[in-house]
Write a protein that holds these residues in place. Structure first.
Motif, PDB file in Angstrom:
ATOM      1  N   GLU A  23      43.293  35.750  39.287  1.00  0.00           N
ATOM      2  CA  GLU A  23      44.461  36.258  40.011  1.00  0.00           C
ATOM      3  C   GLU A  23      44.183  37.655  40.572  1.00  0.00           C
ATOM      4  O   GLU A  23      44.598  37.978  41.702  1.00  0.00           O
ATOM      5  CB  GLU A  23      45.681  36.289  39.092  1.00  0.00           C
ATOM      6  CG  GLU A  23      46.221  34.900  38.751  1.00  0.00           C
ATOM      7  CD  GLU A  23      47.388  34.938  37.784  1.00  0.00           C
ATOM      8  OE1 GLU A  23      48.190  33.985  37.797  1.00  0.00           O
ATOM      9  OE2 GLU A  23      47.498  35.916  37.008  1.00  0.00           O
ATOM     10  N   LYS A  24      43.484  38.478  39.814  1.00  0.00           N
ATOM     11  CA  LYS A  24      43.145  39.812  40.300  1.00  0.00           C
ATOM     12  C   LYS A  24      42.169  39.734  41.470  1.00  0.00           C
ATOM     13  O   LYS A  24      42.283  40.504  42.438  1.00  0.00           O
ATOM     14  CB  LYS A  24      42.543  40.648  39.157  1.00  0.00           C
ATOM     15  CG  LYS A  24      43.559  41.074  38.112  1.00  0.00           C
ATOM     16  CD  LYS A  24      42.916  41.954  37.043  1.00  0.00           C
ATOM     17  CE  LYS A  24      43.968  42.450  36.047  1.00  0.00           C
ATOM     18  NZ  LYS A  24      43.375  43.326  35.002  1.00  0.00           N
ATOM     19  N   GLU A  25      41.233  38.794  41.393  1.00  0.00           N
ATOM     20  CA  GLU A  25      40.302  38.603  42.505  1.00  0.00           C
ATOM     21  C   GLU A  25      41.054  38.206  43.773  1.00  0.00           C
ATOM     22  O   GLU A  25      40.742  38.682  44.875  1.00  0.00           O
ATOM     23  CB  GLU A  25      39.267  37.532  42.144  1.00  0.00           C
ATOM     24  CG  GLU A  25      38.277  37.949  41.065  1.00  0.00           C
ATOM     25  CD  GLU A  25      37.370  36.797  40.651  1.00  0.00           C
ATOM     26  OE1 GLU A  25      37.518  35.700  41.226  1.00  0.00           O
ATOM     27  OE2 GLU A  25      36.528  37.002  39.752  1.00  0.00           O
ATOM     28  N   LEU A  26      42.048  37.334  43.610  1.00  0.00           N
ATOM     29  CA  LEU A  26      42.854  36.903  44.749  1.00  0.00           C
ATOM     30  C   LEU A  26      43.649  38.066  45.322  1.00  0.00           C
ATOM     31  O   LEU A  26      43.770  38.213  46.550  1.00  0.00           O
ATOM     32  CB  LEU A  26      43.794  35.772  44.321  1.00  0.00           C
ATOM     33  CG  LEU A  26      44.669  35.160  45.415  1.00  0.00           C
ATOM     34  CD1 LEU A  26      43.802  34.553  46.512  1.00  0.00           C
ATOM     35  CD2 LEU A  26      45.600  34.103  44.836  1.00  0.00           C
ATOM     36  N   THR A  27      44.175  38.922  44.445  1.00  0.00           N
ATOM     37  CA  THR A  27      44.918  40.089  44.909  1.00  0.00           C
ATOM     38  C   THR A  27      44.022  41.018  45.712  1.00  0.00           C
ATOM     39  O   THR A  27      44.404  41.512  46.788  1.00  0.00           O
ATOM     40  CB  THR A  27      45.516  40.851  43.716  1.00  0.00           C
ATOM     41  OG1 THR A  27      46.439  39.996  43.036  1.00  0.00           O
ATOM     42  CG2 THR A  27      46.242  42.116  44.177  1.00  0.00           C
ATOM     43  N   HIS A  28      42.818  41.261  45.206  1.00  0.00           N
ATOM     44  CA  HIS A  28      41.881  42.133  45.914  1.00  0.00           C
ATOM     45  C   HIS A  28      41.453  41.519  47.243  1.00  0.00           C
ATOM     46  O   HIS A  28      41.287  42.228  48.238  1.00  0.00           O
ATOM     47  CB  HIS A  28      40.662  42.409  45.033  1.00  0.00           C
ATOM     48  CG  HIS A  28      40.978  43.199  43.802  1.00  0.00           C
ATOM     49  ND1 HIS A  28      40.250  43.110  42.633  1.00  0.00           N
ATOM     50  CD2 HIS A  28      41.967  44.099  43.548  1.00  0.00           C
ATOM     51  CE1 HIS A  28      40.764  43.901  41.723  1.00  0.00           C
ATOM     52  NE2 HIS A  28      41.810  44.511  42.251  1.00  0.00           N
ATOM     53  N   ARG A  29      41.297  40.206  47.266  1.00  0.00           N
ATOM     54  CA  ARG A  29      40.964  39.521  48.519  1.00  0.00           C
ATOM     55  C   ARG A  29      42.117  39.674  49.513  1.00  0.00           C
ATOM     56  O   ARG A  29      41.899  39.865  50.706  1.00  0.00           O
ATOM     57  CB  ARG A  29      40.687  38.038  48.235  1.00  0.00           C
ATOM     58  CG  ARG A  29      40.388  37.211  49.473  1.00  0.00           C
ATOM     59  CD  ARG A  29      39.212  37.746  50.241  1.00  0.00           C
ATOM     60  NE  ARG A  29      38.903  36.903  51.398  1.00  0.00           N
ATOM     61  CZ  ARG A  29      38.316  37.346  52.507  1.00  0.00           C
ATOM     62  NH1 ARG A  29      37.977  38.624  52.601  1.00  0.00           N
ATOM     63  NH2 ARG A  29      38.076  36.525  53.508  1.00  0.00           N
ATOM     64  N   GLY A  30      43.338  39.617  48.988  1.00  0.00           N
ATOM     65  CA  GLY A  30      44.495  39.824  49.845  1.00  0.00           C
ATOM     66  C   GLY A  30      44.504  41.223  50.451  1.00  0.00           C
ATOM     67  O   GLY A  30      44.884  41.400  51.618  1.00  0.00           O
ATOM     68  N   ASP A  31      44.102  42.221  49.667  1.00  0.00           N
ATOM     69  CA  ASP A  31      44.020  43.594  50.178  1.00  0.00           C
ATOM     70  C   ASP A  31      43.008  43.679  51.320  1.00  0.00           C
ATOM     71  O   ASP A  31      43.230  44.370  52.318  1.00  0.00           O
ATOM     72  CB  ASP A  31      43.615  44.551  49.059  1.00  0.00           C
ATOM     73  CG  ASP A  31      44.675  44.683  47.976  1.00  0.00           C
ATOM     74  OD1 ASP A  31      45.844  44.361  48.263  1.00  0.00           O
ATOM     75  OD2 ASP A  31      44.332  45.097  46.855  1.00  0.00           O
ATOM     76  N   THR A  34      44.495  42.151  54.427  1.00  0.00           N
ATOM     77  CA  THR A  34      45.481  43.040  55.021  1.00  0.00           C
ATOM     78  C   THR A  34      44.804  44.062  55.937  1.00  0.00           C
ATOM     79  O   THR A  34      45.272  44.329  57.053  1.00  0.00           O
ATOM     80  CB  THR A  34      46.277  43.775  53.933  1.00  0.00           C
ATOM     81  OG1 THR A  34      47.049  42.818  53.209  1.00  0.00           O
ATOM     82  CG2 THR A  34      47.197  44.825  54.528  1.00  0.00           C
ATOM     83  N   GLY A 210      53.630  33.285  52.335  1.00  0.00           N
ATOM     84  CA  GLY A 210      53.481  34.528  51.586  1.00  0.00           C
ATOM     85  C   GLY A 210      54.546  35.556  51.910  1.00  0.00           C
ATOM     86  O   GLY A 210      55.260  36.028  51.017  1.00  0.00           O
ATOM     87  N   GLN A 217      56.488  31.115  46.048  1.00  0.00           N
ATOM     88  CA  GLN A 217      55.638  31.903  45.153  1.00  0.00           C
ATOM     89  C   GLN A 217      56.181  31.865  43.719  1.00  0.00           C
ATOM     90  O   GLN A 217      55.413  31.866  42.750  1.00  0.00           O
ATOM     91  CB  GLN A 217      55.557  33.351  45.645  1.00  0.00           C
ATOM     92  CG  GLN A 217      55.191  33.505  47.109  1.00  0.00           C
ATOM     93  CD  GLN A 217      53.935  32.743  47.474  1.00  0.00           C
ATOM     94  OE1 GLN A 217      52.933  32.831  46.769  1.00  0.00           O
ATOM     95  NE2 GLN A 217      53.978  31.998  48.567  1.00  0.00           N
TER      96      GLN A 217
END
Length: 242
Positions: A23-31, A34, A210, A217
């Motif tokens: 989940e953290k990897e996905l969040t960083h990928r989202g950053d 962006t 999203g 979500q």
């Protein structure tokens, strides 16, 4: 008795810790996405569009309302429909309450549809949304890919494979399948600089999940998830119809 796999607290915690890493990897990928989204080149909007608003006819630049950024949700509501799209209505439920927060960050947010202003005002009052809603000329929707002609839709309409959700939503809007799919949902974003308007971002379909479909979500974090069999009509209704 549940048929789902049962485990101990320790087993759950071990698997939860591994999932959290992903989940953290996905969040960083989202950053990262962006930053790429914000780095897209701006496109000068050269066509002169006109919009009917509660305060009369306005240009695209007028819609910024004193701010430098403009976000438009293209709400499916055809000129002859009796009500707005129920899926778009659920999206509006997410977007409308964000207005003061977006305004605070120099961003005007509003809805745009092809239906006449009086229909939009009546439906907005019914739904309880405090957000500007403009009646747009067809070209504005079509130039972004959010309106299709009957001829363009003919292969789909004659395929014999129209999803039950399309039929259901068309009936809920007071139109037929062709009238329903002629309209399209989407989100477009603009910047104002030196008196010129630039288009900076456009998305549609699952790209709306999203930013504009918060309930998905949340449901994704429940055991049953979305639970949307493709051969069944969609469960979504307008918030005053459940």
């Amino acid at each position: 008795m549940t048929e789902h796999r049962i485990g101990t607290q320790e087993e759950w915690q071990d698997e939860r810790d591994e999932l959290l890493k992903e989940e953290k990897e996905l969040t960083h990928r989202g950053d990262e996405l962006t930053k790429k989204r914000q780095a897209l080149p701006w496109v000068l909007v050269e066509k002169e569009y006109e919009f009917e608003t509660a305060d009369g006819t306005r240009s695209l630049a007028d819609l910024f309302d004193g701010r430098s950024q403009l976000m438009i949700y293209h709400f499916m509501f055809g000129p002859d429909w009796t009500a707005g799209c129920p899926v778009c209505s659920s999206i509006a439920d997410t977007i409308a309450p964000q207005r003061p927060h977006l305004n605070a960050r120099d961003t005007t947010v509003l809805f745009s549809s092809r239906a006449p202003q009086e229909k939009l005002d009546a439906y907005k009052q019914r739904m309880g949304w405090d957000l500007p809603w403009v009646s747009a000329e067809t070209d504005f929707q079509r130039d972004l890919g959010f309106f299709n002609t009957e001829e363009e839709l003919r292969p789909f309409l004659e395929s014999g494979q129209i999803p039950p959700t399309v039929t259901q939503n068309a009936e809920m809007c007071g139109t037929d399948e062709g009238g329903y799919v002629a309209e399209g949902p989407g989100l477009s974003v603009y910047a104002l600089g030196g008196g010129d308007v630039y288009r900076t971002y456009v998305t549609t379909a699952r790209g709306l999940e999203g930013p504009a479909m918060a309930y998905y979500q949340l449901l994704d974090r429940t055991p049953s998830g979305r639970n949307e069999p493709p051969d069944e009509p969609l469960w979504l209704r307008r918030h005053d119809e459940y």
